[in-house]
Design an enzyme around this catalytic site. Structure first.
Site, short mmCIF file in Angstrom:
data_model
loop_
_atom_site.label_atom_id
_atom_site.label_comp_id
_atom_site.label_asym_id
_atom_site.label_seq_id
_atom_site.Cartn_x
_atom_site.Cartn_y
_atom_site.Cartn_z
CG ASP A 1 87.89 30.25 16.99
OD1 ASP A 1 87.15 31.13 16.52
OD2 ASP A 1 88.95 29.88 16.43
CG HIS A 2 85.21 28.95 13.70
ND1 HIS A 2 84.47 29.56 12.72
CD2 HIS A 2 86.42 29.55 13.68
CE1 HIS A 2 85.19 30.49 12.14
NE2 HIS A 2 86.38 30.51 12.70
CG ASP B 1 80.94 29.01 11.93
OD1 ASP B 1 80.03 29.41 11.17
OD2 ASP B 1 82.08 28.73 11.52
CG HIS C 1 90.34 30.22 9.40
ND1 HIS C 1 89.08 29.71 9.23
CD2 HIS C 1 90.24 31.11 10.42
CE1 HIS C 1 88.25 30.27 10.10
NE2 HIS C 1 88.92 31.13 10.83
N GLY D 1 91.10 34.93 10.61
CA GLY D 1 92.23 34.75 9.69
C GLY D 1 93.24 35.86 9.79
N GLY D 2 93.54 36.30 11.02
CA GLY D 2 94.45 37.44 11.24
C GLY D 2 95.90 37.19 10.86
CG ASN E 1 89.28 35.53 15.79
OD1 ASN E 1 89.07 36.47 16.54
ND2 ASN E 1 88.38 34.60 15.53
CB THR F 1 98.05 30.19 11.13
OG1 THR F 1 96.77 29.56 10.94
CG2 THR F 1 99.09 29.45 10.32
P1 13P Z 1 94.55 32.30 11.49
O1 13P Z 1 94.84 30.87 11.84
O2 13P Z 1 94.60 32.54 10.04
O3 13P Z 1 95.38 33.25 12.27
O4 13P Z 1 93.01 32.55 11.89
C1 13P Z 1 92.61 32.39 13.22
C2 13P Z 1 91.14 32.46 13.35
O5 13P Z 1 90.47 33.14 12.64
C3 13P Z 1 90.53 31.67 14.43
O6 13P Z 1 89.15 31.70 14.39
#
Ligand code: 13P
Length: 287
Positions: free
Chosen positions: A84-85, A105, A177, A208-209, A229, A232
């Site tokens: 991720d990223h 990214d 995020h 940022g789901g 994604n 959090t």
């Molecule tokens: P959140 O932490 O907001 O759920 O976002 C997760 C994310 O986008 C990981 O790349």
């Protein structure tokens, strides 16, 4: 066996649902997500940030743990293990370690450099049958110490990156995020729509789901988002369940120091959160 995310995302796109990427931080999270996917017959993507990879003992350790679980827990639904990223260098490290998918990214580079580096990675990933996610327009908020301002991507730049042959594209559409601030303006569906029109069938990724209202998630899926994604929200539910368990003094029952008992409420909480998200994304029963 780990699979590339390509086929699961193409199916999601055609079937108008989204596959969840749930980030992992330790063994309990990994097991909770894999078991939930299996129980609900859902494809799943395990996300690993560079920081989480380091925390878990390095990328090879992560690959070993995940592959071991797929076998020992009898997981038969499609599972992709995804960086991720990732930075350019870490994409190569993960490819070497046995990940089945990576995200480069390059959103902080000038677009020409993002294009150049993405192009090289497209070739490497294609040769190895791995999926590649690219990003245009930084996603807001803070993740692993990296702070982005959040912006709406330029649809023409999205087209330039999509045309390189990436598997999926993350484009900033006002998403952030972590927790959304009170005054958050919401997702820009106009930007999303313009990006999809220019990128054809490209599966789009919504970062940022956590905390995006259900109706916005559904609208985003209807406009071309095929991967969402979540990180959090699992952290919040894990922390809340653990805190409640300790505050209720339950950790003092029995031996009082059994790590498996201490982590059990958080494990169950992650399972519940993941299932709820899979229901919202429409991926249940799609494996
Ligand atoms: P959140 O932490 O907001 O759920 O976002 C997760 C994310 O986008 C990981 O790349």
């Amino acid at each position: 066996m780990l699979v590339s995310a390509k086929e699961m995302l193409e199916k999601a796109k055609a079937g108008h649902y989204a596959v969840g990427q749930f980030n992992i931080n330790n063994l309990e999270w990994t097991k909770a997500i894999l078991l939930t996917a299996q129980e609900n017959k859902s494809p799943v993507i395990l996300g690993v940030s560079e920081g989480a990879g380091k925390y878990m003992g390095g990328y090879t350790t992560v690959v070993g743990m995940v592959n071991g679980m797929l076998k020992e827990l009898g997981i038969t639904v499609p599972v992709a293990l995804h960086l991720d990223h990732g930075s350019y260098e870490h994409c190569y490290k993960c490819i070497e370690a046995g990940f089945s998918s990576v995200m480069f990214d390059g959103s902080h580079y000038p677009i020409e450099e993002n294009v150049e580096k993405t192009k090289e990675l497209v070739k490497v990933c294609n040769d190895k049958g791995l999926s590649l996610e690219a990003e245009v327009g930084s996603i807001g908020g803070e993740e692993d110490g990296v702070v982005g301002m959040g912006e709406c991507a330029d649809p023409q730049e999205c087209k330039a990156i999509a045309d390189l042959g990436v598997t999926m594209l993350a484009a900033g559409i006002g998403n952030i995020h972590g927790k959304y601030p009170e005054n958050w303006a919401g997702l820009s569906f106009e930007t999303l729509d313009n990006i999809q029109k220019l990128t054809g069938d490209m599966p789009l990724v919504l970062h940022g789901g956590t905390g995006i209202p259900a109706d916005m998630i559904q609208k985003a899926i209807s406009l071309g988002v095929a991967k969402i994604n979540v990180n959090t929200e699992c952290q919040l539910s894990f922390a809340e369940a653990t805190r409640k368990y300790i505050e209720a003094g339950k950790d003092k029952e029995g031996k009082g120091f059994d790590p498996r008992k201490l982590l059990a409420p958080g494990f169950e909480a992650i399972k519940a959160t993941v299932k709820e998200k899979m229901e919202l994304f429409g991926s249940i029963g799609k494996a």
